[in-house]
Design a protein around this motif. Structure first.
Motif, PDB file in Angstrom:
ATOM      1  N   GLY A  20       0.972  -0.994  -0.131  1.00 56.96           N
ATOM      2  CA  GLY A  20       0.692   0.275   0.000  1.00 56.96           C
ATOM      3  C   GLY A  20       0.725   1.405   0.168  1.00 56.96           C
ATOM      4  O   GLY A  20       0.262   2.531  -0.473  1.00 56.96           O
ATOM      5  N   LEU A  22      -4.063 -14.447  -4.774  1.00 49.43           N
ATOM      6  CA  LEU A  22      -2.565 -13.667  -5.080  1.00 49.43           C
ATOM      7  C   LEU A  22      -2.067 -13.419  -3.382  1.00 49.43           C
ATOM      8  O   LEU A  22      -2.705 -12.189  -3.108  1.00 49.43           O
ATOM      9  CB  LEU A  22      -3.238 -12.836  -6.215  1.00 49.43           C
ATOM     10  N   GLY A  68      -4.654  -0.212   5.426  1.00 50.12           N
ATOM     11  CA  GLY A  68      -5.574  -0.815   4.174  1.00 50.12           C
ATOM     12  C   GLY A  68      -5.962  -0.539   3.510  1.00 50.12           C
ATOM     13  O   GLY A  68      -6.927   0.904   3.315  1.00 50.12           O
ATOM     14  N   ASN A  85      -7.165  -2.249   0.107  1.00 50.28           N
ATOM     15  CA  ASN A  85      -8.223  -3.368  -0.670  1.00 50.28           C
ATOM     16  C   ASN A  85      -9.143  -3.109  -0.103  1.00 50.28           C
ATOM     17  O   ASN A  85      -9.994  -3.685  -0.831  1.00 50.28           O
ATOM     18  CB  ASN A  85      -7.480  -4.591  -0.328  1.00 50.28           C
TER      19      ASN A  85
HETATM   20  P1  ADP Z   1       0.095  -3.454   2.496  1.00 52.35           P
HETATM   21  O1  ADP Z   1       0.002  -1.842   2.557  1.00 52.35           O
HETATM   22  O2  ADP Z   1      -0.159  -3.583   4.383  1.00 52.35           O
HETATM   23  O3  ADP Z   1       0.345  -5.001   2.218  1.00 52.35           O
HETATM   24  P2  ADP Z   1      -2.479  -2.748   1.538  1.00 52.35           P
HETATM   25  O4  ADP Z   1      -4.045  -3.057   1.526  1.00 52.35           O
HETATM   26  O5  ADP Z   1      -2.546  -1.507   2.043  1.00 52.35           O
HETATM   27  O6  ADP Z   1      -1.978  -3.933   2.118  1.00 52.35           O
HETATM   28  O7  ADP Z   1      -1.966  -2.492   0.086  1.00 52.35           O
HETATM   29  C1  ADP Z   1      -1.933  -3.848  -0.486  1.00 52.35           C
HETATM   30  C2  ADP Z   1      -1.643  -3.190  -1.944  1.00 52.35           C
HETATM   31  O8  ADP Z   1      -0.170  -3.931  -2.986  1.00 52.35           O
HETATM   32  C3  ADP Z   1      -3.063  -3.464  -3.014  1.00 52.35           C
HETATM   33  O9  ADP Z   1      -2.791  -2.468  -3.807  1.00 52.35           O
HETATM   34  C4  ADP Z   1      -2.827  -4.776  -3.696  1.00 52.35           C
HETATM   35  O10 ADP Z   1      -3.660  -4.689  -4.407  1.00 52.35           O
HETATM   36  C5  ADP Z   1      -1.354  -3.931  -3.801  1.00 52.35           C
HETATM   37  N1  ADP Z   1      -0.865  -6.189  -3.178  1.00 52.35           N
HETATM   38  C6  ADP Z   1      -0.017  -6.691  -2.856  1.00 52.35           C
HETATM   39  N2  ADP Z   1       0.094  -7.889  -2.785  1.00 52.35           N
HETATM   40  C7  ADP Z   1      -0.133  -8.410  -3.914  1.00 52.35           C
HETATM   41  C8  ADP Z   1       0.866  -9.056  -5.302  1.00 52.35           C
HETATM   42  N3  ADP Z   1       1.280 -10.122  -4.889  1.00 52.35           N
HETATM   43  N4  ADP Z   1       0.132  -8.532  -6.569  1.00 52.35           N
HETATM   44  C9  ADP Z   1      -0.081  -7.655  -7.192  1.00 52.35           C
HETATM   45  N5  ADP Z   1      -0.359  -6.637  -6.129  1.00 52.35           N
HETATM   46  C10 ADP Z   1      -0.276  -6.978  -4.699  1.00 52.35           C
END
Ligand code: ADP
Length: 489
Positions: free
Chosen positions: A18, A334, A387, A389
């Protein structure tokens, strides 16, 4: 205001989570409010200069790292579809394939303390070169934790920085940048600063703690998380320091970038749709089922896109996996991270080949397609500072199932408690049974009451998660920062 925003990852140049998304969306929103905001970020090897139109500003710059011999290069570009200027620092510490982790060994880089110390120092040298006098320097997460310290101990007496105030944002207190003192030996920081009153903590260096001590204003990414990090349960040892700064602490939930995460215009999904034309969402669903070799059926899809880390509550899903699949659902994951958990999820794919798809990779396109195709999105996080997502999900008409913590608490209200206003399914404690009960209720609404499910879908799609509201709150926080008077330590 003249604002300098410093972050270890910025989309579309670099991203592990994020932080990367926010480090682009937030500056864009502040620029739209009329501020002069520039971003500083490292130049990693994977960033393609040509594709992003990144140009050299100057070679052979010298940052006062160690003996004053740390040579770096400064590059520049702009964020796509905006006028926000982005500066990149390239030096021997930063210019590697991985962002934090050596991709060959899977281990964190052993010299990360020096990597991000040199980055922070180079930002100040660059500002002097550019003759940019910031009103605010805004640093983010542990990587830039030494920025407020450098400002107050080395730069504030220089005319360029005499009015500069620092703002520091904790995006995740679980990652503090804790290193043995010798890891920063090459930085030549006077020893007095290594005590617990300053940068040190339990005889180690702690980047995030240093920021908490030195920043003018401390912020975090939801009001609930601002409360939580003052407690032992969520503070990861920093709670008592955070508590001493509570009068300067603000919690503001992020917005989402609707030029990127918006089913109406998203170029990464097969059919665009909006709240008035939900048919496109059904097409996205059957497309993804087919692409991932699942049964093309009406079963509700439970989606999850995540770092596979203990923070994300994945053990609860694993414990209840078979019971969840018995509810006649499909499950799509994913993510990358903990190899043991990756394997356990993979074994479930073998058990439910027609209804379960486990994708161990980082794939932005697939992330967008999962948001569009899913009916529910799972976030049973043990803690979740903000968060993103859950908000992306709602924009795509995908109902979040979340634990009541951090930013999930600020953005999701329980449908079971309040059917007129609820926008998701919320459970209280990090217990597998409570999580499962929320899933059961959600899936039962889908199977037994489609009209109410669709009504809920439309409601969540109509919620305004744009940056407009958050940016205005941020402006007020910056105004508070400008009023701060720093007492020399
Ligand atoms: P965090 O920052 O704790 O990882 P967030 O929900 O704030 O969690 O943001 C996660 C972001 O990273 C989102 O944009 C999500 O789609 C992306 N993301 C996480 N894992 C993957 C992955 N394996 N492939 C593509 N995007 C991912």
């Amino acid at each position: 205001m003249n604002i300098v925003f410093i972050s270890a990852e910025v989309v579309p140049f670099s991203k592990t989570g994020g932080l990367g998304d926010v480090s682009a969306a937030f500056p864009k929103a502040m620029k739209e409010l009329g501020h002069n905001i520039v971003i500083f970020t490292p130049l990693y090897k994977k960033i393609n200069l040509e594709a992003h139109n990144i140009k050299l500003v100057k070679k052979d710059l010298v940052a006062p790292v160690g003996d004053g011999l740390e040579v770096f290069e400064l590059y520049e570009s702009t964020l796509p579809d905006s006028l926000v200027q982005v500066y990149f620092i390239k030096n021997k510490y930063l210019f590697r394939e991985g962002i934090y982790v050596d991709e060959e060994t899977g281990e964190d880089y052993a010299d990360s303390a020096m990597r991000f110390f040199s980055f922070s120092q180079s930002v100040f040298t660059s500002l002097e070169l550019l003759d940019f006098a910031p009103d605010i320097i805004h640093a983010n997460d542990w990587h830039t934790g030494l920025v407020p310290f450098l400002l107050k101990t080395q730069y504030v007496e220089k005319p360029l920085f005499s009015k500069t105030k620092s703002v520091y944002t904790i995006h995740n207190i679980g990652y503090q940048g804790i290193y043995p003192l010798e890891k920063l030996a090459d930085a030549n920081i006077p020893e007095i600063y290594y005590t617990d009153d300053f940068l040190g903590f339990n005889d180690q260096i702690n980047f995030m703690k240093a920021a908490v001590v030195y920043t003018d204003i401390l912020t975090t990414v939801s009001s609930k998380y601002a409360e939580e990090i003052q407690t032992k349960k969520y503070g990861f040892g920093l709670e008592k320091f955070i508590e001493t700064r509570k009068d300067d602490l603000y919690g503001i939930v992020h917005g989402i970038d609707l030029t990127i995460w918006n089913p109406k215009v998203d170029p990464l999904i097969v059919k665009n749709y909006d709240v008035h034309k939900l048919k496109g969402k059904a097409e996205c669903k059957s497309y993804l089922q087919d692409k991932l070799n699942l049964d093309v059926s009406d079963k509700p899809i439970l989606g999850i896109i995540t770092r596979i880390a203990s923070q994300k509550g994945l053990n609860m899903i694993m414990k209840k996996f078979d019971a969840i699949m018995d509810l006649k659902v499909q499950f799509i994951l994913l993510g990358t991270g903990d190899p043991k958990l990756e394997k356990r999820f993979k074994s479930k794919e073998k058990k439910y080949p027609e209804d379960c798809s486990i994708n161990i990779e980082f794939d932005n396109r697939l992330a967008h397609q999962i948001e569009a195709a899913s009916d529910f999105f799972l976030m049973p996080s043990i803690y979740e500072p903000c968060g993103l997502n859950q908000m992306y999900s709602m924009a795509y008409g995908t109902i979040p199932i979340v634990r009541n913590t951090g930013g999930l608490s600020d953005t999701v209200t329980d449908y079971v408690d309040d059917q007129a206003n609820g926008n998701g399914f919320v459970f209280e404690n990090a217990k597998a049974d409570e999580f499962f009960e929320a899933v059961e209720l959600a899936v039962s609404l889908y199977h037994n009451d489609q009209p109410s499910f669709i009504k809920l879908q439309k409601r969540v799609m109509n919620i305004d998660f744009s940056w407009n509201n958050a940016a205005k709150k941020w402006q007020k926080v910056y105004e508070q920062a400008l009023k701060k008077r720093w007492k020399k330590k």
